[in-house]
Design an enzyme around this catalytic site. Structure first.
Site, PDB file in Angstrom:
ATOM      1  N   ARG A  34       3.634   9.653  -2.941  1.00 38.68           N
ATOM      2  CA  ARG A  34       2.634   9.537  -1.874  1.00 38.68           C
ATOM      3  C   ARG A  34       2.990  10.404  -0.663  1.00 38.68           C
ATOM      4  O   ARG A  34       2.104  10.891   0.038  1.00 38.68           O
ATOM      5  CB  ARG A  34       2.557   8.078  -1.411  1.00 38.68           C
ATOM      6  CG  ARG A  34       2.142   7.084  -2.505  1.00 38.68           C
ATOM      7  CD  ARG A  34       0.639   6.941  -2.536  1.00 38.68           C
ATOM      8  NE  ARG A  34       0.190   5.950  -3.476  1.00 38.68           N
ATOM      9  CZ  ARG A  34      -0.108   4.686  -3.161  1.00 38.68           C
ATOM     10  NH1 ARG A  34       0.034   4.259  -1.921  1.00 38.68           N
ATOM     11  NH2 ARG A  34      -0.541   3.857  -4.074  1.00 38.68           N
ATOM     12  N   ASP A 144     -10.339  -2.103   8.009  1.00 34.93           N
ATOM     13  CA  ASP A 144      -9.174  -1.734   7.197  1.00 34.93           C
ATOM     14  C   ASP A 144      -8.203  -0.989   8.106  1.00 34.93           C
ATOM     15  O   ASP A 144      -8.590  -0.499   9.166  1.00 34.93           O
ATOM     16  CB  ASP A 144      -9.585  -0.840   6.011  1.00 34.93           C
ATOM     17  CG  ASP A 144      -8.566  -0.867   4.887  1.00 34.93           C
ATOM     18  OD1 ASP A 144      -8.751  -1.627   3.924  1.00 34.93           O
ATOM     19  OD2 ASP A 144      -7.544  -0.133   4.990  1.00 34.93           O
TER      20      ASP A 144
HETATM   21  C1  LIG Z   1      -6.324  -3.189  -2.864  1.00 34.98           C
HETATM   22  S1  LIG Z   1      -7.307  -2.954  -1.428  1.00 34.98           S
HETATM   23  C2  LIG Z   1      -8.401  -4.368  -1.475  1.00 34.98           C
HETATM   24  C3  LIG Z   1      -9.814  -4.013  -1.139  1.00 34.98           C
HETATM   25  C4  LIG Z   1     -10.833  -5.159  -1.230  1.00 34.98           C
HETATM   26  N1  LIG Z   1     -10.531  -6.207  -0.294  1.00 34.98           N
HETATM   27  C5  LIG Z   1     -10.915  -5.702  -2.627  1.00 34.98           C
HETATM   28  O1  LIG Z   1     -10.448  -6.809  -2.893  1.00 34.98           O
HETATM   29  O2  LIG Z   1     -11.448  -5.024  -3.512  1.00 34.98           O
HETATM   30  C6  LIG Z   1      -6.145  -3.387  -0.136  1.00 34.98           C
HETATM   31  C7  LIG Z   1      -6.532  -2.828   1.224  1.00 34.98           C
HETATM   32  O3  LIG Z   1      -5.723  -3.455   2.215  1.00 34.98           O
HETATM   33  C8  LIG Z   1      -5.514  -2.515   3.256  1.00 34.98           C
HETATM   34  N2  LIG Z   1      -4.377  -2.953   4.083  1.00 34.98           N
HETATM   35  C9  LIG Z   1      -3.063  -2.947   3.781  1.00 34.98           C
HETATM   36  N3  LIG Z   1      -2.335  -3.397   4.811  1.00 34.98           N
HETATM   37  C10 LIG Z   1      -3.220  -3.722   5.791  1.00 34.98           C
HETATM   38  C11 LIG Z   1      -3.088  -4.238   7.113  1.00 34.98           C
HETATM   39  N4  LIG Z   1      -1.899  -4.543   7.628  1.00 34.98           N
HETATM   40  N5  LIG Z   1      -4.208  -4.433   7.838  1.00 34.98           N
HETATM   41  C12 LIG Z   1      -5.432  -4.126   7.333  1.00 34.98           C
HETATM   42  N6  LIG Z   1      -5.621  -3.640   6.092  1.00 34.98           N
HETATM   43  C13 LIG Z   1      -4.530  -3.426   5.328  1.00 34.98           C
HETATM   44  C14 LIG Z   1      -5.300  -1.214   2.514  1.00 34.98           C
HETATM   45  O4  LIG Z   1      -5.515  -0.100   3.354  1.00 34.98           O
HETATM   46  C15 LIG Z   1      -6.311  -1.334   1.376  1.00 34.98           C
HETATM   47  O5  LIG Z   1      -7.498  -0.674   1.684  1.00 34.98           O
END
Ligand SMILES: C[S@@+](CC[C@H](N)C(=O)[O-])C[C@H]1O[C@@H](n2cnc3c(N)ncnc32)[C@H](O)[C@@H]1O
Length: 273
Positions: A34, A144
Site C-alpha cells: 500500500r 468516512d
Molecule cells: C470495509 S469498509 C466498510 C464500508 C461499509 N460500511 C460497508 O459495510 O460496506 C470500512 C471503511 O471504514 C473506514 N474507516 C476506517 N477507519 C476509520 C475511522 N477511524 N473513522 C472513519 N472511517 C474509518 C475506511 O476508510 C473504510 O472506508
C-alpha cells in the site's frame, strides 16, 4: 523496498494513531504494497524518510490514511438488514412519526460509508418505502475517514463487480436508479440528492449529538481493538435518539464489550434501558 521491524512498528503505530486500525507485524506485506506507491510518488527511497515526511506534512497524512484503509463495500450488502429496514424499521418509524409532534425527518448516519454504495442503498430503500408511506421524509449523512473513498462516493459513478452484483440481485432498482455513462453507471440525482458526504474520524466526536434515528456502523469495528471499538460505540451512542437502532456488520459482535447497546436481532442493536 524492505520495511524492517523497527520501521514497521513505527508505521503500525501511526496507522493506529491516525485511524484506530490495529495491525500486527503480519501486515508487513500489505503495508509495503500500500505504501510503496506513496514513496515512489514522493521520490523517497526508504521508509525512514517517509516516516519523517509524515511527521511534517499534513497532506501526506491524508494520503497515508487513504492508502492504509480498506474500502470494500457493496450495494445492499447483507440482504437481511435491507429486508428488516423495508418490512419493520421504516413502517414502524413512519407510524411513530405520524403521531409525533416534532415532524422531524428520519435521520440516518452511514458511518464508515467507504465509496457510498451503502448510503445510496439507504436512499433507494427510503424512496421505495415512500411509495407506501408518502409522508416519509429522510436525510442521510455518510462519512468516512478516507478522502479518496469520499471522492468516489460523491461522484456516484460505479463500474465492474459492484454494479454487476447490483444488477443481478436488484434488477428493478438498478434500472430505476442507475444510468449508464460510458463504461460506468451513475446513481441518479433523485437518489443522490438525499445523501450528504463528509470527512469524519470515528475516534472523534460524532458529527451530530443525539440526532440520528438509525446508525449504520458496518464492517469497520473489525479493524479496531476492543478499546477503540468501545470508544467508537460510545460516540455512536451519543449521536443517537433514545429509540434509534444501530446496525453492525455480519462478522461484528459487541456483546463482550461494555456498551449501552443490547442485541435485538442479527446485526441490529438498540439502546438498553
Ligand atoms: C470495509 S469498509 C466498510 C464500508 C461499509 N460500511 C460497508 O459495510 O460496506 C470500512 C471503511 O471504514 C473506514 N474507516 C476506517 N477507519 C476509520 C475511522 N477511524 N473513522 C472513519 N472511517 C474509518 C475506511 O476508510 C473504510 O472506508
Amino acid at each position: 523496498m524492505e520495511l524492517n521491524d523497527d520501521k514497521l512498528d513505527t508505521i503500525i503505530g501511526l496507522v493506529r494513531r491516525h485511524t484506530g486500525i490495529a495491525m500486527g507485524r503480519h501486515k508487513r506485506v500489505l503495508l509495503q504494497g500500500r505504501l510503496q506507491p506513496r514513496l515512489r510518488a514522493l521520490g523517497l527511497d526508504n521508509y525512514g524518510a517517509y516516516i519523517e515526511r509524515l511527521a511534517q506534512d499534513r497532506q501526506e497524512v491524508v494520503s497515508f490514511i487513504n492508502s492504509v484503509t480498506t474500502n470494500d463495500t457493496a450495494f445492499f450488502r447483507t440482504p437481511a438488514v435491507w429486508r428488516w429496514l423495508e418490512r419493520e424499521f421504516l413502517p414502524e418509524w413512519t407510524v411513530r412519526a405520524a403521531f409525533s409532534s416534532t415532524a422531524a425527518p428520519l435521520r440516518i448516519w452511514s458511518a464508515a460509508a467507504a465509496t457510498g454504495e451503502e448510503a445510496y442503498s439507504l436512499a433507494m430503500t427510503c424512496l421505495e418505502a415512500r411509495r407506501n408511506f408518502p409522508g416519509l421524509r429522510f436525510e442521510i449523512l455518510a462519512t468516512d475517514i478516507s478522502t479518496e473513498a469520499l471522492d468516489t462516493a460523491r461522484a456516484a459513478m460505479y463500474r465492474g463487480r459492484s454494479v454487476e452484483r447490483f444488477e443481478r440481485d436488484h434488477p428493478e432498482q438498478f434500472r430505476k436508479y442507475l444510468r449508464p455513462v460510458g463504461d460506468a453507471f451513475r446513481v441518479v440525482t433523485e437518489v443522490s440528492q438525499y445523501v450528504e458526504f463528509g470527512e469524519h474520524n470515528l475516534l472523534q466526536r460524532p458529527p451530530r449529538a443525539a440526532g440520528f434515528d438509525l446508525v449504520m456502523l458496518r464492517n469497520v469495528l473489525i479493524y479496531f481493538d476492543a478499546e477503540a471499538q468501545q470508544r467508537v460505540l460510545a460516540g455512536a451512542r451519543r449521536s443517537m435518539h433514545r429509540d434509534a437502532r444501530l446496525i453492525l456488520g455480519e462478522q461484528e459482535t459487541i456483546t463482550r464489550l461494555d456498551t449501552d447497546f443490547v442485541f435485538e436481532q442479527a446485526h441490529i442493536y438498540r439502546i438498553g434501558d
